[in-house]
Write an enzyme that holds these catalytic residues in place. Structure first.
Site, PDB file in Angstrom:
ATOM      1  N   HIS B  82       0.706  -1.061  -0.510  1.00 47.55           N
ATOM      2  CA  HIS B  82       0.022   0.092  -0.333  1.00 47.55           C
ATOM      3  C   HIS B  82       0.475   1.236  -0.192  1.00 47.55           C
ATOM      4  CE1 HIS B  82       0.405   0.026   4.920  1.00 47.55           C
ATOM      5  NE2 HIS B  82      -0.458   1.318   4.684  1.00 47.55           N
ATOM      6  N   ASP B 218       1.083  -7.873   1.924  1.00 45.58           N
ATOM      7  CA  ASP B 218       1.297  -6.256   1.723  1.00 45.58           C
ATOM      8  C   ASP B 218       3.342  -5.514   1.863  1.00 45.58           C
ATOM      9  OD1 ASP B 218       0.877  -4.142   1.739  1.00 45.58           O
ATOM     10  OD2 ASP B 218      -0.354  -3.605   3.985  1.00 45.58           O
ATOM     11  N   SER B 651       3.897   2.043   8.711  1.00 37.83           N
ATOM     12  CA  SER B 651       3.195   1.723   7.791  1.00 37.83           C
ATOM     13  C   SER B 651       5.264   1.269   6.957  1.00 37.83           C
ATOM     14  CB  SER B 651       2.427   2.184   6.664  1.00 37.83           C
ATOM     15  OG  SER B 651       1.513   2.377   6.840  1.00 37.83           O
TER      16      SER B 651
END
Lengths: 717, 717
Positions: B82, B218, B651
Site C-alpha cells: 500500500h 502487504d 507502515s
C-alpha cells in the site's frame, strides 16, 4: 484444534462423516452406548436413562415447540425466557411492563396465569407401534401406502386421546422403519414465577443471535398447576401445584472447559441420514435457488417500499422474515461447503453400498435402495415448479387467502378425520385469524409485483414443469401475466376483511361459482394444487416404503464399524452427551467456552439490545460473587459452550453434569453450526447454554427471590 | 490475560498509565534502557542502535509518509504494497494491469521506473540544534516566540538544503524542549522490482482494514538508483543501483508467540504526553463533537444524493472519507473510554504535580506549568468556532478554492521564505492540481447544503465565538444565510476550471477587487481568517514556550519512578521493542498471534476483496511449504501480531528478531488500538506484520523470482 493448522486438502480428507459426541439418542439406545458415555465422563448408570417415562427423563417436558424441565417437587419448571416470552407478554401492559421490568413473584400467591393456550406436556407413554401402523400398508405402494400409514396413525392417536388430558402423536423413526405412539399429559394451568428483564433475558437480541461469545440470561421459571383432583385443568384459583413424577436437581458447583455434560430435549428435525443425492440437491440446488428467489422478492419489497412508505410498513415483517431466511440458508450453505458435506456423504454412501453388495442380504435390500434413489431423483423433476408454487402460497396475502378459502370449502366436504391436516375443525380458528391478519400486511401493488416476480420465473420453466391450469389462468407471456394480475386485483373483494370472513362460511359450490375475480382464479387453480398434492403424497408414500431399506443398511454398516445410529430428529425426546468445549471458529480465532459478567459491561452501550439494567451493572461493579465464581478462571460465569448435539426445539433443554445434576439451560447455537441439521461437524458444532450459576446469582443478589432458591434446593449465599 | 477475568472496578484500578514495551524510542535513548531491552530478550548491544545515521538503523528509510528498509547491498528496498501502490498504479494500464496481476521483474533490466515524484529518503544527519532554534526566542512570548522559532528553523533548513540532493527539517522533541536538524539524502530514481497481485497485497481491503486476524501479503520490493556519479538523480537508463551504507539481513527462521521483536520506522504523531485537560477535551468534547458534525454532513450528502444521482457520484469520495473519519474517531473514543484514559491521565498528572510541589525546583517550574494549563484552557474558548471554520475550508470545493486563491495572492506579497507553509512557491503546483480536481467533486446545490449545515451551527454559537466578518458576510439568521448562499453561488464563475486557474495567476489587488460573488465573499472573510491564524500562532508560541516545563517535570517524575520517557512521535526515526503477542480482544475471544494460509481459503469468496489469485489457491492446495512452516504450529504463516508501539507512518517498518534480523514488515494495527495515539493500553495495543516466511514462499513457489531471493541472501527451497 490441530485440524485448523493443516492444509485444506488434509483437512478435507479428515472431515468427519460422524464422530464421538455426535448424536441425538433415543433414551432406549443409551444402555447400548454405555461404554461411550462412560468414556466421555458420565458417572451414572446409562440404564437409568433408558426409559423416558421414568425419572429422571420424565422431568423433561415439552413447552410449546421447545423444552423445559421440572426443577422442584412442587411443579416448578425451568425454560428459556424466549420460550416463555408469550407468558410474560400476556401479563404485561402499559402500567406493568413485565417484559422490560422482569417479574419476581413475592410468594406462590403472586404467580401469574399464563395465556390460556399455553401448554406443558409430560411424556407418559412411548410405545413401539410399527406393526399396527404398517399392518395395512404392507404390500401396497405409493399413495395407498401413504394413506394406510396415515389412517392407522390417526386411529392410534384418536384412541389414545380418548383418555382425558392426553395429547398423542405417532413418531416416525428412521424414515418409516419404526413408529412410536407418544402419549403426553397436557397441563393447561401454567404460571409465571420468575423472569429477568428483557435486557437480561434477551441481552443482545438479534445482534447476538447465533453469536458466541454470548451474555444472555435466557431463562424463566414457571409453575404447573392441576385441579384439586390432581388432573389437568384450566386456570382456577383453586388449582394446586402439580407434583411431577420427578424433578432435576440443581448442581452446587458449575462446569469448566472439558467437563462432561449431557442434555435432554425435543429436537425438531434433522436430515443427517438423507441420501447423498439429497445432500447434492440441498447444496447444489435447493439452498442457492431458494436464496436467489427470496432475494428477488426482497428486492421487490425494498424497491416498492422506497416509493410507498405505507407499503413498506405493511411488508416490514415479511421483508424481515425473508432476510432472516436468506441469512440462515446462506449460512447453512456456507457451512455445508466448509464441511465438504456433499463429498463426505457421497464417499460414505458409496462405501456403504459397496459393503452391502458383499453381504448376503444385498439381494433383498439393494433393489429397494435403488428404487428409493430413483424415487428421490424423480422428485427433483419438478423441484423448480414446486419451490415457486410454495412461495406463491406463502409470500402472498390475498392469493393465499383465496386458495385457502377454496381448499377449506373442499375439505369440509369430507368427514373431519379425513380432512387434510391444517383444514380440520380444530384448525378453523387459526385460519380465521390468518384471514383477519391480511389487513395489516397487504398492498395490492406490492402483491402484484411479488406474484409477478414468482410467476415470471414460472413462465420461464421448461414445458415439462408447466401446469395447464396455471398457464390457462395467468397466460404464457409476461404481457398476459401482467394483464391478468391487473384485472384480477382490480376487481376482487378479498381485500375486504368482512368479505373474507363471510366467504369462510360459504360452501364449496357457492365459492366455486363466485364471481369474485380472485376466488374464480383460485377455483381454476385448485384442481392443479389438489393433483400436485396427490402426487406428493404418492411420492412420500413410496419413500416411506423404500427408505427403511436404506436405513437398515446404514444401521448394519455402522454396526460393523462399531457405531450405533440415532434416528434423525423428529420432535421426540432425545439425549446427547459431550463436553464443555471451546471453539476455533476461524484461523487464529479461539473462543473460550465460558463468558463472564465482564463481557456484559464490554458490550453494554446503554441502548437496546445492549442496555443491561442498572441493578445488574451495579451488582457487577460491586462484584459480590462469593460462592458463584468459576474456580478455574476466577470470573463470574454467564453462558457456556458445549459440543452437545442440538437443533431447533432444544431451546430450554436442561444441561446436566456427569452426576446428572442441572448445570445449564440450552438456548442457542453458534452461527457456524446452522448447517448441523444436515451434518454434524465436530470442528464447528456448538450449543450455547445459560450457566445456572448466573441464574442463581441473579436470583440471590440482583433480583432476589430467596424463597424460590430455597424451593430449588440451592443455598442463598 | 488475567486482567480480562476481573471485575470492571479492579480492571480500572489496574489500567496502566504506562507499561513495559510501551515506547517509541529515539535511538540515542536505547543504551539508557539497555536493561529493559535485554530483559525483553534482545541479544545485541543496545549501543549499536544508538546512532540512526549508522548501521543498522541507517538502512531504515522514509518512503513518502511511511517507512521502508534496504535489504541488499544493491539498493533493494522492502516496503508495503500500500505504500508503493502509486508506483504500481503508475506502471499499469489497460493492456498491462500490474495492480491486478502483480509484477515480477525477470531481471534487473526489467525493473520499472516509479512515478517521477516518488522519493526515498535516507537519514544522514540528526543533530541537536536546540540552542540555535531558541537563541532568538528566549525572553520572548506568544507570537514573537513562535516567529523566532519559525525563522530559526527555516534558516537551518535552508542552510542544510544547500547541499545537493538533501532534504532537511527541524524536529521538535518533547513539545519545544529539544530541537533536532534532520538531514536526509533524497533518492529520486526508484524502480519497481516485485509486487504481488492486489488480491494478495491488499487481500481483504477495507473489510479487513484494522482487522486481526489478517491474511494480507502487504509487501513490495523496490530498488533505489543513483546517477553514474553515485549522487541522487532523476530516472535515467544510465543510472546504477544505489549502494546503501547498510542493509538489513533476512532471518532464516521465523518468530513464534512470545518471541522478542523490535521495529524501526517513522511514526507520524502521538499525543501521549498531553496534559490531562487535553485528554478531557479530546474525550469529552473534540471526538464526540467532530463525529456529530461529520455525521450531519454525511446526512446531507446521503440525503441530497438520493434525489440527484450525479451529485451522489461527485461526492462519493468525500462521503467515504467522512464515513472513515466518523468510524475512526468513534473507535478512538470507544478505546479511550475502554482504557479509562481520562481518569488514568488525571490521576497520573495529579500525582506528578503533587510530587513536583515537594521538590526544590517547584518554584521555577510550577508557575510555567500553571501558565501552560491556562493557555490550553484559553484555546478551548473558541473550539466550537474553530472546528466549524476548519470544516468550511476542508469540506467545500468552491468556497475552499476562493479562500485559497485569496490567500495565495496575499502570501505572494512576501518573500518566499516568509510565506505561510502550504503557500510557498514549491506548493503552487499542488494548489493548481487541487483547483483542477474541483470539477469532478463539485455540485452547487450540495455545496450550499453542506455550507448551510456548518454555518447554521456557527450561527447558534454564543456571541463570544462569533466573528464579525462571518456575521457580515453570511447574515445572522437562517433566512439571511440561505439568501446569501443562493445569491453567491448563482453568480460566481469559480465553477469554471479555466477561470479558477486564470485567477491563480492574478495579483492580490485585482483579486480583492474582483466582482465575482464568491471571490468577493472570500475577500471579506480573509482578514478574519488571517487574524484567527495570527491568534493561533500566538497561542502555539506560548505553548512552545511553556510546555517544556511540563515535559521536564514529567521526565524527572518518571526518572524517580525508574522509567525513561520517549518523546511523542513526530515523523522522526524511532525504535520500539516488544513480543509476538496474542490478543484477548473481548470476553472469551482470544486471537492467536500468527495466521496461516488456511485462513486465506476460509475468507475466500472469489469476489473482491476476498478473491485470492488461482496460483495462490493452487499452491495452498498443493501445500508445498517445505522450509517455510512455523515449527510450533505446523502451519504456513501469513501475518503475525506483536505488541510493538506503532502509529500512522510506521507502515513498511522492518520488524527484527532478537538478533536484529528481519522477520516481518509492519503494515497495520488492530481496531482496538486506534486510541493508542493518545494512550498505549497493553491489553489492546497490537501491530500487524507480514511474516517474511510468507513473502519468501510467494517469491519461491507462487510467483517465483529466484534471482531476487538470491540477492536477498535467502535460500531457494
Amino acid at each position: 484444534m490441530r485440524l485448523r493448522k493443516m492444509g485444506l486438502v488434509m483437512a478435507m480428507m479428515l472431515a468427519p462423516a460422524a464422530q464421538a459426541d455426535e448424536g441425538m439418542w433415543m433414551p432406549s439406545q443409551l444402555p447400548g452406548i454405555g461404554g461411550q458415555l462412560h468414556a466421555a465422563g458420565f458417572q451414572g448408570n446409562p440404564a437409568d436413562l433408558a426409559d423416558l417415562t421414568r425419572a429422571p427423563l420424565n422431568a423433561v417436558v415439552k413447552v410449546g415447540g421447545a423444552t423445559g424441565a421440572f426443577v422442584s417437587d412442587q411443579g416448578l419448571v425451568l425454560t428459556n425466557h424466549h420460550v416463555a416470552f408469550g407468558v410474560i407478554q400476556y401479563n404485561s401492559n402499559a402500567q406493568r411492563n413485565l417484559i422490560e421490568q422482569g417479574y419476581v413473584a413475592a410468594s406462590r400467591g403472586e404467580e401469574l396465569p399464563a395465556n390460556p393456550d399455553f401448554r406443558l406436556r409430560v411424556t407418559v407413554g412411548f410405545d413401539q407401534v410399527t406393526d399396527q401402523v404398517l399392518a395395512n400398508a404392507r404390500g401396497k405402494t405409493g399413495r395407498a401406502y401413504y394413506d394406510a400409514v396415515d389412517a392407522a396413525s390417526k386411529a392410534l392417536v384418536a384412541a389414545c386421546e380418548r383418555e382425558d388430558g392426553m395429547r398423542c402423536s405417532v413418531a416416525n423413526m428412521f424414515y418409516g422403519r419404526d413408529f412410536y405412539l407418544v402419549k403426553q399429559l397436557e397441563l393447561r394451568d401454567v404460571r409465571l414465577v420468575y423472569a429477568p428483564p428483557r435486557a437480561i433475558g434477551n441481552y443482545g437480541d438479534e445482534v447476538d443471535n447465533f453469536v458466541w461469545p454470548r451474555h444472555s440470561g435466557d431463562f424463566t421459571v414457571l409453575r404447573a398447576y392441576v385441579g384439586p383432583d390432581g388432573k389437568p385443568a384450566d386456570y382456577s384459583k383453586d388449582n394446586k401445584p402439580y407434583m411431577p413424577p420427578a424433578h432435576l436437581r440443581i448442581a452446587r458447583e458449575g462446569v469448566s472447559a472439558g467437563d462432561y455434560v449431557m442434555l435432554a430435549g425435543y429436537p425438531g428435525i434433522t436430515y443427517r441420514h438423507r441420501t447423498a443425492a439429497e445432500f447434492v440437491d440441498q447444496v447444489q440446488w435447493r439452498l442457492p435457488t431458494a436464496v436467489a428467489t427470496m432475494k428477488a422478492l426482497q428486492d421487490v419489497i425494498e424497491d416498492a417500499g422506497k416509493a410507498d412508505r405505507q407499503a413498506a410498513i405493511h411488508y416490514a415483517s415479511q421483508l424481515q422474515s425473508l432476510k432472516n431466511n436468506i441469512k440462515r440458508f446462506s449460512g447453512e450453505l456456507d457451512g455445508l461447503k466448509r464441511s465438504n458435506a456433499v463429498a463426505v456423504r457421497q464417499q460414505d454412501e458409496a462405501a456403504m453400498l459397496g459393503w452391502l453388495d458383499r453381504q448376503v442380504d444385498a439381494q433383498a435390500l439393494r433393489p429397494q435402495i435403488d428404487a428409493a434413489m430413483a424415487q428421490i431423483a424423480d422428485g427433483n423433476a419438478t423441484r423448480e415448479r414446486d419451490l415457486l408454487l410454495g412461495l406463491i402460497q406463502s409470500q402472498t396475502q390475498l392469493m393465499r387467502s383465496a386458495l385457502r378459502l377454496q381448499r377449506l370449502a373442499h375439505e369440509r366436504g369430507k368427514p373431519d378425520a379425513e380432512r387434510e391436516i391444517g383444514y380440520q375443525q380444530r384448525d378453523e380458528e387459526l385460519i380465521a385469524g390468518q384471514l383477519r391478519q391480511v389487513q395489516r400486511r397487504y398492498n395490492a401493488a406490492m402483491e402484484k409485483r411479488l406474484l409477478g416476480a414468482l410467476l415470471a420465473r414460472y413462465q420461464q420453466l421448461p414445458a415439462a414443469q408447466h401446469v395447464a391450469e396455471f398457464d390457462a389462468a395467468f397466460g404464457r407471456t409476461p404481457a398476459e401475466l401482467a394483464a391478468t394480475l391487473d384485472r384480477v386485483y382490480a376487481a376482487t373483494k378479498l381485500g375486504d376483511e368482512a368479505q373474507r370472513l363471510h366467504w369462510m362460511d360459504t360452501d364449496a359450490a357457492t365459492l366455486a361459482a363466485s364471481d369474485d375475480s380472485l376466488l374464480q382464479l383460485a377455483a381454476k387453480l385448485q384442481p392443479a394444487l389438489l393433483r400436485i398434492d396427490d402426487e406428493r403424497k404418492a411420492h412420500e408414500g413410496e419413500l416411506l416404503r423404500l427408505r427403511p431399506a436404506y436405513m437398515q443398511t446404514l444401521i448394519a454398516y455402522r454396526k460393523q464399524q462399531g457405531r450405533a445410529v440415532y434416528p434423525d430428529a423428529n420432535s421426540t425426546l432425545r439425549v446427547s452427551y459431550g463436553k464443555v468445549t471451546p471453539l476455533a471458529a476461524r484461523d487464529a480465532v479461539a473462543y473460550a467456552p465460558l463468558t463472564s459478567t465482564a463481557g456484559i459491561v464490554e458490550k453494554n452501550t446503554g441502548e437496546v439490545p445492549f442496555d443491561a439494567p442498572k441493578p445488574l451493572l451495579d451488582a457487577i461493579a460491586k462484584g459480590d460473587y462469593a460462592g458463584y465464581l468459576d474456580p478455574k478462571s476466577g470470573a463470574m460465569p454467564v453462558n457456556f459452550l458445549s459440543n452437545l448435539d442440538t437443533t431447533g426445539g432444544n431451546s430450554g433443554s436442561p444441561v446436566l453434569n456427569a452426576k446428572g445434576e442441572l448445570v445449564g439451560l440450552n438456548f442457542d447455537s453458534n452461527w457456524e453450526a446452522v448447517s448441523a441439521s444436515w451434518m454434524f461437524d465436530p470442528r464447528y458444532k456448538r450449543a450455547i447454554h445459560v450457566d445456572l450459576r448466573y441464574m442463581r446469582w441473579l436470583m440471590d443478589k440482583v433480583y432476589p427471590a430467596p424463597w424460590l432458591l430455597q424451593e430449588l434446593g440451592v443455598p442463598v449465599r
